[in-house]
Design a protein around this motif. Structure first.
Motif, short mmCIF file in Angstrom:
data_model
loop_
_atom_site.label_atom_id
_atom_site.label_comp_id
_atom_site.label_asym_id
_atom_site.label_seq_id
_atom_site.Cartn_x
_atom_site.Cartn_y
_atom_site.Cartn_z
N ILE A 165 0.84 -1.20 0.00
CA ILE A 165 0.00 0.00 0.00
C ILE A 165 0.87 1.24 0.00
CG2 ILE A 165 -1.85 1.21 1.22
CD1 ILE A 165 -2.10 -1.57 2.85
N ARG A 166 0.71 2.06 -1.00
CA ARG A 166 1.43 3.33 -1.03
C ARG A 166 0.65 4.36 -0.21
NH1 ARG A 166 5.48 5.85 -4.15
NH2 ARG A 166 5.77 3.87 -5.22
N THR A 167 1.32 4.95 0.75
CA THR A 167 0.70 5.99 1.58
C THR A 167 1.48 7.29 1.39
OG1 THR A 167 2.04 5.83 3.61
CG2 THR A 167 0.31 4.16 3.29
N PRO A 174 -7.31 1.40 -0.24
CA PRO A 174 -6.99 2.39 -1.28
C PRO A 174 -5.57 2.92 -1.12
CG PRO A 174 -9.12 2.86 -0.27
CD PRO A 174 -8.48 1.79 0.57
N TYR A 175 -4.96 3.34 -2.23
CA TYR A 175 -3.60 3.85 -2.16
C TYR A 175 -3.58 5.37 -1.97
CZ TYR A 175 -4.03 5.14 -7.13
OH TYR A 175 -4.44 5.68 -8.32
N VAL A 176 -2.43 5.85 -1.53
CA VAL A 176 -2.15 7.26 -1.25
C VAL A 176 -3.07 7.83 -0.18
CG1 VAL A 176 -1.43 9.43 -2.32
CG2 VAL A 176 -1.52 7.41 -3.70
N LEU A 177 -3.50 6.99 0.73
CA LEU A 177 -4.13 7.48 1.95
C LEU A 177 -3.05 8.00 2.89
CD1 LEU A 177 -6.59 4.55 2.82
CD2 LEU A 177 -7.25 6.84 2.05
N PRO A 178 -3.41 8.85 3.85
CA PRO A 178 -2.46 9.11 4.94
C PRO A 178 -2.11 7.80 5.64
CG PRO A 178 -4.28 10.68 4.98
CD PRO A 178 -4.64 9.61 3.98
N ALA A 182 10.00 3.42 -2.06
CA ALA A 182 9.30 4.31 -1.14
C ALA A 182 9.05 3.64 0.21
CB ALA A 182 7.99 4.77 -1.76
N GLY A 183 10.13 3.26 0.89
CA GLY A 183 9.98 2.72 2.24
C GLY A 183 9.68 3.82 3.23
N LEU A 184 9.39 3.43 4.45
CA LEU A 184 9.04 4.41 5.48
C LEU A 184 10.23 5.22 5.95
CD1 LEU A 184 6.59 2.32 7.69
CD2 LEU A 184 5.99 4.19 6.14
N GLY A 185 11.44 4.64 5.87
CA GLY A 185 12.61 5.32 6.40
C GLY A 185 12.64 5.31 7.91
N ALA A 186 13.72 5.83 8.46
CA ALA A 186 13.91 5.79 9.91
C ALA A 186 12.81 6.54 10.64
CB ALA A 186 15.28 6.38 10.26
#
Length: 211
Positions: free
Chosen positions: A68-70, A85-89, A115-119
């Motif tokens: 899921i892309r957020t 759904p994608y691109v949700l907060p 597009a990982g979450l990162g630190a």
């Protein structure tokens, strides 16, 4: 009594992702070749691949999921019953996963190419009590320090670590998996991950560059 151990590829895609070429028929072939017991089919923005794999019986148990892309980066929902759904907060996506009784799994969190979450995203999600597991080995990451960073985060915060091939082509299926006790349902899956052994190798995409 000890439970039998199973091989679980926690992260792979089918042609339904739109950026992958693995048909369900080829997935079944690779499941046999790699002797996988469970595969988490987590296509981008659809559950069609996972449902087709169940219907056609690929020879392994299927965990239904979605990548899921957020707005804050990608997360994986596991044990889903309906599409997110994608691109949700991020908070909204997590809430919808949890409403289904699903798990929130952070894929390739430190990989700058994806597009990982990162630190910061990992820390915020954990602080909110909304992170269930971290992908500590992704077979599409060439720089193993990125996988090691994910493993260090999971260990520091007492989170289970998963491993997945992130296969977008048949040749990638099974490049990484967790050998773990068998499980029944989401919470048992998390407990089994904690007792698992990570197995994996870097295996780049063959003839096709997926995410």
């Amino acid at each position: 009594m000890s439970r039998r151990r199973v091989r679980v590829d926690c992260h792979l895609h089918t042609v339904h992702s739109g950026d992958a070429v693995t048909t369900v028929e080829r997935l079944a072939e690779r499941v046999r070749a790699e002797r996988l017991d469970v595969v988490c089919v987590i296509d981008h923005h659809t559950l069609r691949g996972a449902r087709e794999a169940i219907e056609r019986d690929v020879g392994a148990r299927i965990v239904v999921g979605e990548e899921i892309r957020t707005g804050a980066g990608e997360v994986i929902g596991l044990f889903l019953t309906g599409r997110i759904p994608y691109v949700l907060p991020l908070a909204d996506a997590v809430r919808r996963v949890r409403e289904q009784g699903g798990l929130v799994y952070a894929p390739h969190p430190y990989d700058p190419a994806r597009a990982g979450l990162g630190a910061d995203g990992l820390a915020a999600l954990h602080a909110a009590g909304a992170l269930d597991a971290v992908e500590v080995f992704n077979a599409k990451i060439a720089d193993q320090e990125l996988n090691r960073r994910a493993a260090r985060f999971a260990e520091a915060y007492g989170l289970p670590g998963g491993a997945g091939s992130d296969a977008h082509d048949p040749e990638g299926v099974g490049a990484a998996y967790v050998e773990m006790p068998d499980f029944d349902g989401p919470q048992d899956f998390l407990a089994a991950l904690r007792a698992g052994r990570i197995v994996g190798e870097y295996r780049p995409h063959v003839g096709y560059l997926g995410r």
